[in-house]
Design a protein around this motif. Structure first.
Motif, short mmCIF file in Angstrom:
data_model
loop_
_atom_site.label_atom_id
_atom_site.label_comp_id
_atom_site.label_asym_id
_atom_site.label_seq_id
_atom_site.Cartn_x
_atom_site.Cartn_y
_atom_site.Cartn_z
N MET A 66 -80.65 3.10 -17.62
CA MET A 66 -79.31 3.20 -17.53
C MET A 66 -78.45 3.05 -18.57
O MET A 66 -77.89 3.08 -18.92
N ASN A 107 -80.39 -2.63 -25.39
CA ASN A 107 -81.37 -3.76 -25.94
C ASN A 107 -82.63 -2.88 -26.16
O ASN A 107 -83.17 -1.69 -25.70
N HIS A 122 -78.08 3.03 -23.14
CA HIS A 122 -77.97 4.60 -24.12
C HIS A 122 -79.02 4.85 -24.04
O HIS A 122 -79.40 5.92 -24.52
N LEU A 143 -81.87 7.83 -20.58
CA LEU A 143 -80.67 7.74 -19.90
C LEU A 143 -80.29 8.51 -18.30
O LEU A 143 -80.67 9.65 -18.00
N ASN A 187 -68.45 2.80 -17.51
CA ASN A 187 -69.41 1.76 -17.61
C ASN A 187 -69.72 1.25 -16.35
O ASN A 187 -70.75 1.63 -15.12
N GLU A 218 -81.34 -11.24 -16.90
CA GLU A 218 -79.85 -11.74 -17.76
C GLU A 218 -80.52 -12.85 -19.33
O GLU A 218 -81.10 -13.09 -18.89
N ASN A 223 -78.70 8.71 -15.10
CA ASN A 223 -77.30 9.68 -14.64
C ASN A 223 -77.39 10.76 -15.56
O ASN A 223 -76.87 12.06 -14.72
N TYR A 265 -70.01 11.87 -22.22
CA TYR A 265 -70.87 12.00 -20.91
C TYR A 265 -69.55 13.63 -20.45
O TYR A 265 -68.86 13.32 -20.04
N GLY A 316 -74.14 -6.52 -17.19
CA GLY A 316 -73.11 -6.56 -17.61
C GLY A 316 -72.04 -5.41 -17.10
O GLY A 316 -72.70 -5.15 -15.21
N GLU A 317 -71.95 -4.15 -17.51
CA GLU A 317 -70.69 -3.08 -16.55
C GLU A 317 -71.97 -2.23 -16.13
O GLU A 317 -71.18 -2.16 -15.03
N VAL A 318 -72.46 -1.58 -16.90
CA VAL A 318 -73.60 -1.14 -16.20
C VAL A 318 -74.42 -1.52 -15.53
O VAL A 318 -74.83 -1.23 -13.92
N1 LIG Z 1 -75.37 5.58 -18.25
C1 LIG Z 1 -74.18 5.92 -18.32
O1 LIG Z 1 -73.22 6.42 -17.67
C2 LIG Z 1 -73.52 4.58 -19.15
C3 LIG Z 1 -72.24 4.41 -19.27
C4 LIG Z 1 -71.41 3.74 -20.15
C5 LIG Z 1 -71.96 2.52 -21.38
N2 LIG Z 1 -74.48 2.85 -20.84
C6 LIG Z 1 -74.76 1.80 -21.82
O2 LIG Z 1 -75.61 1.29 -20.61
C7 LIG Z 1 -76.09 -0.13 -21.52
C8 LIG Z 1 -75.04 -1.37 -21.22
O3 LIG Z 1 -73.59 -1.31 -21.17
P1 LIG Z 1 -72.30 -2.41 -20.58
O4 LIG Z 1 -71.63 -1.69 -20.77
O5 LIG Z 1 -73.00 -2.48 -19.34
O6 LIG Z 1 -73.05 -3.45 -22.07
P2 LIG Z 1 -73.17 -4.73 -21.91
O7 LIG Z 1 -72.72 -5.57 -22.88
O8 LIG Z 1 -71.54 -5.12 -20.47
O9 LIG Z 1 -74.05 -5.64 -21.04
C9 LIG Z 1 -75.67 -5.31 -21.36
C10 LIG Z 1 -76.08 -6.70 -20.88
O10 LIG Z 1 -77.12 -6.82 -21.07
C11 LIG Z 1 -77.91 -7.91 -21.66
N3 LIG Z 1 -78.96 -8.64 -22.06
C12 LIG Z 1 -79.89 -7.79 -23.85
N4 LIG Z 1 -80.56 -7.87 -23.54
C13 LIG Z 1 -81.18 -8.30 -22.54
C14 LIG Z 1 -82.85 -8.30 -22.41
N5 LIG Z 1 -83.37 -8.10 -22.98
N6 LIG Z 1 -83.13 -8.40 -20.73
C15 LIG Z 1 -81.78 -8.82 -20.03
N7 LIG Z 1 -80.06 -8.67 -20.25
C16 LIG Z 1 -80.30 -8.35 -20.94
C17 LIG Z 1 -76.47 -8.46 -22.28
O11 LIG Z 1 -76.48 -9.80 -22.44
C18 LIG Z 1 -75.27 -7.96 -21.33
O12 LIG Z 1 -74.94 -8.95 -20.55
C19 LIG Z 1 -75.45 0.61 -23.33
O13 LIG Z 1 -76.36 0.77 -23.89
C20 LIG Z 1 -74.55 1.70 -22.67
O14 LIG Z 1 -73.88 2.44 -23.89
C21 LIG Z 1 -74.16 3.97 -20.13
#
Ligand SMILES: NC(=O)c1ccc[n+]([C@@H]2O[C@H](COP(=O)([O-])OP(=O)(O)OC[C@H]3O[C@@H](n4cnc5c(N)ncnc54)[C@H](O)[C@@H]3O)[C@@H](O)[C@H]2O)c1
Length: 508
Positions: free
Chosen positions: A375, A354, A377, A420, A267, A319, A422, A53, A298-300
């Motif tokens: 939000m 996903n 990837h 995405l 994230n 989830e 943001n 980013y 997850g983190e996001v």
């Molecule tokens: N927007 C941004 O600025 C930014 C920043 C970092 C990462 N990302 C992207 O955001 C996405 C998530 O990143 P993260 O770090 O939170 O990943 P993460 O793996 O920590 O979290 C993703 C969560 O989604 C859940 N999940 C998967 N399939 C699902 C479904 N069908 N229904 C409900 N929940 C489901 C997983 O169990 C997991 O807990 C990734 O694609 C990452 O590349 C975006």
């Protein structure tokens, strides 16, 4: 994908002398003023490999001539023409942008100060390929202050800030990049950085893997002199692991993307701030009392939920993983299936990484005015393709905002066509980029100075102690006072007083 943790014993890792030791830092924390000047700028974001980013602002005059920079003869004020930018005369504007960024990149500025006496990158010839923005300019100039010679190209054909590239060129950096390069320009710029008489790189800083790929393809012999590769993006890191698996990686590489500080800030904290910004800029909406469903905790997802909850929204979470689901429950969110709430929610946000999380069936059942955004990837989370059918009408109401209208008049508000949110519609805070940039700088220093044999031809994570160091360099901004372990406590915990403070498997 197999990930290789650094095989070295991190407790044995010797922090170079020029680095601030933790005890010194404590003193510095107390001295440093906390006030940070800010300026608000309307910025847009571009990305190359779609996973790293940077923010981009432009003062570029729309009357700028259309001549390709490749056809222009330009010189900086010192007479050098070893660069290719849109317009060297824009350097002064770019310098101001860089100065603004410097205020929110305290760690790099601290490294510069530290390096005044010692030059840990003396003799380093770094070829870089990243977004060319004010924030990366601060990094490039810091590498220069640490003793490196740098040649730089852009990793994305749209994301270069022409003014910033001009400022770098004016400051003597061999930069080859402008906004709106063609595919051919893109590779030409990379080649101009690498293919130079009397100059050979000995370090690579890449974002997306294109530069590394180019050197592998065109100049494989260069790797004899290259000490290491530092890679920032998911895509680039993935390529490196593939090379390593195939036994083709011929130098050590540092995976910056997976360092703890980068992951947490990009994230969790970055999304916590930018979700509201992205929604506000596109829809002018009010968050209080709105019902929102966030897919993925997850983190996001955690960042998005925390921000919306703080604004008074009613937040539901979906989830698939019971651990993250339980976390959502413990944090006070209702865990639901998307089907259960899809008729009532005002906003749907996907953050799963996903595909087909929001299907056409869900979209058909949403209420009038529902806002849908992503939000995660890639743009696979919402089945946007299923909306391109004759019975639905698309109306572009603003940049990045579409109304999709059903035959009965129901409107759905789709943001950034499911890409995405943001990155497409808001900014990434400079402070977040500061953490990544500091990690990149330290990774370069580590690889460049590592004694023979410390790193093999493999992909490594930054040693934990350096991750901690990146964090510690950012603490003074908050006038944060870190507690120091007593000898007795360190002994009791079995830790070195200066870290690392956690084992590699610790999940922050
Ligand atoms: N927007 C941004 O600025 C930014 C920043 C970092 C990462 N990302 C992207 O955001 C996405 C998530 O990143 P993260 O770090 O939170 O990943 P993460 O793996 O920590 O979290 C993703 C969560 O989604 C859940 N999940 C998967 N399939 C699902 C479904 N069908 N229904 C409900 N929940 C489901 C997983 O169990 C997991 O807990 C990734 O694609 C990452 O590349 C975006």
């Amino acid at each position: 994908m197999e990930r290789t943790e650094s095989t070295q014993d991190t407790t044995a890792f010797n922090m170079p002398d020029w680095m601030i030791q933790f005890a010194d830092q404590k003193r510095e924390f107390n001295k440093r003023p906390t006030k940070i000047g800010r300026r608000s700028l309307s910025r847009s974001i571009s990305q190359s490999s779609t996973d790293s980013y940077s923010s981009a602002a432009s003062y570029t005059d729309s009357s700028d001539d259309e001549t390709s920079p490749r056809d222009k003869q330009q010189k900086n004020s010192k007479g050098s023409s070893d660069f290719c930018v849109k317009n060297i005369k824009q350097a002064e504007f770019g310098r101001r942008e860089i100065e603004i960024a410097e205020q929110e990149m305290p760690a790099l500025m601290a490294l510069r100060k530290r390096a005044q006496g010692e030059k840990p990158l003396a003799g380093a010839k770094i070829v870089g390929c990243t977004h060319i923005t004010a924030q990366t300019a601060v990094l490039i100039e810091t590498l220069g202050a640490l003793g490196a010679q740098c040649r730089w190209a852009a990793c994305n054909i749209y994301s270069t800030l022409n003014e910033v590239a001009a400022a770098l060129a004016e400051n003597g950096v061999a930069v080859f990049s402008w906004k709106g390069e063609s595919e051919d320009d893109f590779w030409w710029c990379i080649d101009r950085c690498v293919n130079v008489e009397g100059w050979q790189p000995n370090m690579i800083l890449d974002d997306g893997g294109d530069l590394t790929h180019w050197i592998y393809k065109k100049y494989p012999n260069m790797f004899k002199k290259i000490k290491g590769i530092v890679e920032e993006s998911v895509t680039g890191v993935h390529r490196l692991y593939q090379l390593s698996k195939a036994g083709k990686l011929c130098v050590p590489a540092m995976n910056v993307n997976d360092s703890v500080t980068k992951q947490k800030f990009d994230n969790l904290y970055c999304c916590r701030e930018s979700i509201l910004d992205g929604l506000k800029r596109t829809t002018d909406m009010m968050f209080g009392g709105k019902q929102v469903v966030v897919c993925g905790y997850g983190e996001v997802g955690k960042g998005c939920c925390a921000a919306l909850k703080a604004m008074g929204s009613i937040v539901y979470v979906t989830e698939i993983d019971p651990i993250c689901a339980l976390q959502a429950c413990m944090d006070g969110f209702r865990l639901v299936k998307l089907n259960e709430v899809i008729r009532q929610v005002d906003i749907v946000i996907t953050c799963t990484g996903n595909k087909n999380v929001v299907t056409r069936e869900h979209l058909d059942r949403m209420k009038n005015g529902c806002i849908v955004c992503n939000m995660g990837h890639s743009n696979t989370e919402i089945d946007v393709a299923s909306l391109r059918t004759p019975e639905l009408t698309w109306e572009r109401v603003r940049s990045q905002v579409d109304h999709v209208i059903w035959p009965d008049g129901k409107r759905m508000v789709l943001l950034a066509e499911g890409r995405l949110l943001n990155l497409s519609c808001s900014t990434v805070p400079t402070f977040v980029l500061s953490i990544t940039a500091t990690t990149q700088a330290l990774a370069l220093i580590e690889l460049y100075n590592a004694p023979e044999g410390r790193y093999k031809q493999d992909v490594y994570l930054l040693p934990k102690k350096m991750d901690e160091y990146v964090a510690s360099l950012h603490l003074p901004t908050f006038d944060a006072h870190l507690t120091e372990l007593s000898d007795e406590q360190a002994k009791y915990l079995g830790l070195n007083k200066n870290g690392p403070f956690k084992p590699n498997y610790y999940r922050y």
